[in-house]
Design a protein around this motif. Structure first.
Motif, short mmCIF file in Angstrom:
data_model
loop_
_atom_site.label_atom_id
_atom_site.label_comp_id
_atom_site.label_asym_id
_atom_site.label_seq_id
_atom_site.Cartn_x
_atom_site.Cartn_y
_atom_site.Cartn_z
N HIS A 1 0.86 -1.22 0.21
CA HIS A 1 0.47 -0.08 0.20
C HIS A 1 0.85 1.37 -0.09
CE1 HIS A 1 -3.47 -2.76 0.84
NE2 HIS A 1 -3.13 -2.67 1.88
N PHE A 2 1.60 1.24 -1.09
CA PHE A 2 2.75 2.78 -0.95
C PHE A 2 2.35 3.51 -1.30
CE2 PHE A 2 6.37 5.02 -3.35
CZ PHE A 2 7.00 4.85 -0.98
N ASP B 1 9.80 8.43 -1.39
CA ASP B 1 11.44 8.77 -1.57
C ASP B 1 11.77 8.25 0.12
OD1 ASP B 1 10.23 9.53 -3.78
OD2 ASP B 1 11.37 11.68 -3.31
N ARG C 1 16.88 -1.72 -6.82
CA ARG C 1 15.47 -1.66 -6.95
C ARG C 1 14.96 -2.01 -8.63
NH1 ARG C 1 13.89 4.41 -7.10
NH2 ARG C 1 11.56 4.99 -6.89
N1 LIG Z 1 7.10 8.71 -3.65
C1 LIG Z 1 7.68 7.83 -4.22
N2 LIG Z 1 6.53 6.97 -4.75
C2 LIG Z 1 6.83 6.58 -6.09
C3 LIG Z 1 8.50 6.32 -6.29
N3 LIG Z 1 8.25 5.41 -7.55
C4 LIG Z 1 6.39 4.89 -7.72
N4 LIG Z 1 5.79 5.62 -6.15
C5 LIG Z 1 4.45 5.07 -5.88
O1 LIG Z 1 4.59 3.80 -5.86
C6 LIG Z 1 2.66 3.73 -5.78
C7 LIG Z 1 2.25 2.23 -5.96
O2 LIG Z 1 0.96 2.34 -5.87
P1 LIG Z 1 0.84 0.64 -6.29
O3 LIG Z 1 1.43 0.20 -7.66
O4 LIG Z 1 -0.92 0.82 -6.47
O5 LIG Z 1 0.84 0.09 -5.31
P2 LIG Z 1 0.51 0.26 -3.56
O6 LIG Z 1 -0.11 1.10 -3.28
O7 LIG Z 1 1.86 -0.29 -3.44
O8 LIG Z 1 -0.03 -1.35 -3.38
P3 LIG Z 1 -0.11 -3.17 -3.24
O9 LIG Z 1 1.41 -3.10 -4.35
O10 LIG Z 1 -1.13 -3.84 -3.92
O11 LIG Z 1 -0.24 -3.48 -1.75
C8 LIG Z 1 2.48 4.88 -6.68
O12 LIG Z 1 1.33 5.39 -6.65
C9 LIG Z 1 3.45 5.26 -7.85
O13 LIG Z 1 3.31 6.83 -7.97
C10 LIG Z 1 8.76 6.55 -6.41
O14 LIG Z 1 10.13 7.15 -6.97
N5 LIG Z 1 9.06 7.65 -5.06
#
Ligand SMILES: Nc1nc2c(ncn2[C@@H]2O[C@H](COP(=O)(O)OP(=O)(O)OP(=O)(O)O)[C@@H](O)[C@H]2O)c(=O)[nH]1
Length: 256
Positions: A137-138, A151, A173
């Protein structure tokens, strides 16, 4: 009358000239030979230095430059300057290579670096485990705490992965909040233990007040005699998907 005198004088001069030329021919030959030898002597160190500049990637290039005899000042200066120039070039190339292969945020390998590392492991016929990881759930972390804090969490997990791996492991990564850890060896029980340690340590992390940072992990094994590495990466992805589907904050291991 005057014409006959001039003709006679010139005739005798012509004979004289021919005899001078004939008599000095050996000296001329010696002089030309000396000039040729001197030119060769002068150009020899330059020629060797130019050759070394051409094979500057040779592992013994510095030794070879040392062995060149530079008997005059300019060649000696050139010989002194060349190793400095070559090592600067080597440093720049190494730096560029590492920049191309490294993720700037975490310092881990990026996909390009991973590709090279996998090629090297395959060439060495080395079995390895793949641990695929993804922060749970990032999107919520970004939405609640902001992108910069997101980040920070990614950086912290990068450090955690590095601290949990040995020098021979390959940490990468592979995407936004996705990581891969390749562990060259064949002890499956140890891989599961490492994955679990990563999971529990991530869950114990507090990055600037952010709690509940959890990871889902998928493990698969590559054996050079049995598997295609692409299929094993897909299997690790599938295991990760099952960990997410199974409720997150867990490790799933799959075998071919
Ligand atoms: N801060 C930040 N966010 C990032 C980066 N790369 C990707 N993201 C974010 O990471 C989020 C990934 O979301 P999802 O693929 O829906 O996955 P999740 O919310 O982790 O959900 P699950 O993987 O299903 O648990 C997205 O909102 C991207 O914008 C980065 O380098 N920095």
């Amino acid at each position: 009358m005057t014409i006959r005198i001039t003709y006679n004088t010139l005739l005798s001069l012509k004979g004289l000239m021919l005899s001078v030329l004939y008599k000095t021919a050996p000296l001329t030959r010696v002089t030309l030979l000396s000039i040729w030898l001197l030119c060769r002597l002068i150009s020899k160190p330059l020629w060797h230095l130019a050759q070394r500049a051409n094979d500057r990637d040779h592992p013994l290039v510095f030794e070879k430059i040392k062995r060149i005899s530079s008997w005059y000042f300019e060649a000696a200066q050139l010989k002194k300057a060349m190793p400095v120039g070559i090592s600067l070039l080597h440093k720049k190339i190494t730096h560029l290579k590492s920049e191309v292969q490294t993720d700037p945020m975490t310092g881990l390998y990026n996909r390009c670096g991973l590709k090279l590392a996998v090629a090297a492991l395959r060439e060495a016929q080395q079995p390895f485990a793949i641990i695929a990881m993804d922060i749970d759930h990032f999107i919520k972390i970004n939405d609640t705490w902001g992108h910069d804090m997101g980040d920070e969490v990614i950086k912290r997990l990068g450090q955690l992965i590095q601290s949990c791996s040995r020098e021979s492991d390959i940490s990468c990564r592979s995407g936004g909040e996705e990581f891969l850890l390749l562990l060259p060896a064949a002890d499956r029980v140890a891989f599961l233990a490492i994955a679990e340690r990563l999971r529990t340590q991530a869950a114990a992390e507090h990055v600037s007040g952010i709690k509940d940072i959890t990871l889902s992990l998928g493990i698969a094994f590559y054996h050079p005699r049995q598997d295609k590495s692409e299929n094993v990466f897909k299997l690790a992805d599938k295991a990760l998907y099952l960990a997410k589907y199974g409720g997150r904050n867990r490790t799933v291991m799959l075998e071919q």
